[in-house]
Scaffold this motif. Sequence first.
Motif, PDB file in Angstrom:
ATOM      1  N   LEU A 246       0.855  -1.182   0.000  1.00  0.00           N
ATOM      2  CA  LEU A 246       0.000   0.000   0.000  1.00  0.00           C
ATOM      3  C   LEU A 246       0.891   1.232   0.000  1.00  0.00           C
ATOM      4  O   LEU A 246       1.446   1.611   1.031  1.00  0.00           O
ATOM      5  CB  LEU A 246      -0.926  -0.014   1.226  1.00  0.00           C
ATOM      6  CG  LEU A 246      -1.982   1.081   1.292  1.00  0.00           C
ATOM      7  CD1 LEU A 246      -2.958   0.960   0.119  1.00  0.00           C
ATOM      8  CD2 LEU A 246      -2.734   1.011   2.608  1.00  0.00           C
TER       9      LEU A 246
ATOM     10  N   ILE B 164       1.473  -4.257   4.198  1.00  0.00           N
ATOM     11  CA  ILE B 164       0.352  -4.313   5.133  1.00  0.00           C
ATOM     12  C   ILE B 164      -0.180  -5.744   5.184  1.00  0.00           C
ATOM     13  O   ILE B 164      -0.622  -6.269   4.159  1.00  0.00           O
ATOM     14  CB  ILE B 164      -0.793  -3.376   4.684  1.00  0.00           C
ATOM     15  CG1 ILE B 164      -0.308  -1.954   4.415  1.00  0.00           C
ATOM     16  CG2 ILE B 164      -1.946  -3.410   5.683  1.00  0.00           C
ATOM     17  CD1 ILE B 164       0.090  -1.183   5.633  1.00  0.00           C
TER      18      ILE B 164
ATOM     19  N   ILE C  57      -2.918  -8.547   5.664  1.00  0.00           N
ATOM     20  CA  ILE C  57      -4.363  -8.540   5.436  1.00  0.00           C
ATOM     21  C   ILE C  57      -4.993  -9.667   6.240  1.00  0.00           C
ATOM     22  O   ILE C  57      -4.643 -10.841   6.066  1.00  0.00           O
ATOM     23  CB  ILE C  57      -4.682  -8.715   3.930  1.00  0.00           C
ATOM     24  CG1 ILE C  57      -4.040  -7.590   3.115  1.00  0.00           C
ATOM     25  CG2 ILE C  57      -6.189  -8.778   3.699  1.00  0.00           C
ATOM     26  CD1 ILE C  57      -4.537  -6.196   3.471  1.00  0.00           C
TER      27      ILE C  57
ATOM     28  N   VAL D  38     -11.364  -3.525   2.208  1.00  0.00           N
ATOM     29  CA  VAL D  38     -10.298  -3.686   3.195  1.00  0.00           C
ATOM     30  C   VAL D  38     -10.264  -2.392   3.995  1.00  0.00           C
ATOM     31  O   VAL D  38     -10.098  -1.311   3.432  1.00  0.00           O
ATOM     32  CB  VAL D  38      -8.936  -3.950   2.525  1.00  0.00           C
ATOM     33  CG1 VAL D  38      -7.820  -3.979   3.575  1.00  0.00           C
ATOM     34  CG2 VAL D  38      -8.959  -5.247   1.724  1.00  0.00           C
TER      35      VAL D  38
ATOM     36  N   VAL E   6      -8.217  -0.361   6.466  1.00  0.00           N
ATOM     37  CA  VAL E   6      -6.847  -0.252   6.969  1.00  0.00           C
ATOM     38  C   VAL E   6      -6.907   0.436   8.325  1.00  0.00           C
ATOM     39  O   VAL E   6      -7.388   1.569   8.438  1.00  0.00           O
ATOM     40  CB  VAL E   6      -5.947   0.514   5.978  1.00  0.00           C
ATOM     41  CG1 VAL E   6      -4.525   0.613   6.504  1.00  0.00           C
ATOM     42  CG2 VAL E   6      -5.971  -0.167   4.598  1.00  0.00           C
TER      43      VAL E   6
ATOM     44  N   THR F 101      -0.039  -1.588  11.440  1.00  0.00           N
ATOM     45  CA  THR F 101      -1.102  -1.206  10.526  1.00  0.00           C
ATOM     46  C   THR F 101      -1.481  -2.484   9.805  1.00  0.00           C
ATOM     47  O   THR F 101      -0.619  -3.179   9.256  1.00  0.00           O
ATOM     48  CB  THR F 101      -0.611  -0.142   9.523  1.00  0.00           C
ATOM     49  OG1 THR F 101      -0.192   1.003  10.258  1.00  0.00           O
ATOM     50  CG2 THR F 101      -1.709   0.241   8.559  1.00  0.00           C
TER      51      THR F 101
ATOM     52  N   GLY G 238      -4.774  -4.552   7.389  1.00  0.00           N
ATOM     53  CA  GLY G 238      -5.989  -4.435   6.612  1.00  0.00           C
ATOM     54  C   GLY G 238      -6.950  -5.522   7.053  1.00  0.00           C
ATOM     55  O   GLY G 238      -6.546  -6.668   7.219  1.00  0.00           O
TER      56      GLY G 238
END
Length: 164
Positions: free
Chosen positions: A57, A62, A64, A84, A86, A93, A95
């Motif tokens: 990203l 990131i 997920i 998603v 975030v 961080t 998602g």
Amino acid sequence: MSAQESSRHFNEVQLVVFQLGKEYYGVDIHQVQEIIRFQSPTKVPGAPSFVEGVINLRGRVIPIIDLRKRFRLSEKEVTKDTRVIVVEVAPHTVGMVVDAVDEVLRISEDKIEPPSPLIASIQEEYIQGVGKLEDKLVIILDLQKVLSKEEKAKLEEIEENKEN
């Protein structure tokens, strides 16, 4: 209206409301960085079963997380509504894959009740409260408790391996 009633009236929580199946969930808008369309993540060997993989990203790796898998709900195909969200799950961080994002909602704190021990669809420790609206209930998640310390450590490992 008394000063106490007036101050109680202004104590509102702003939530991003999303769907998993027919249920509505909410997370504090201050923890949400952005909402994006679903993009297929790169699989990561050895990741927990609810981690779909990682995405790039804007130069950041990131992880997920599929919230359906995390909450042990039945799996669902990705649709045009799949999103998603975030979010910040300190210090990471991540998602979160959800079926659809519904709305941004302001709800008065007096309309939020502590979680009932009868809630069985997800583990109670993830739930901060239940918001009562005229037409629906919104399960408010505590994002800091969605992942255990061990799972957060595993995410850190995944992020470091993908960045190198």
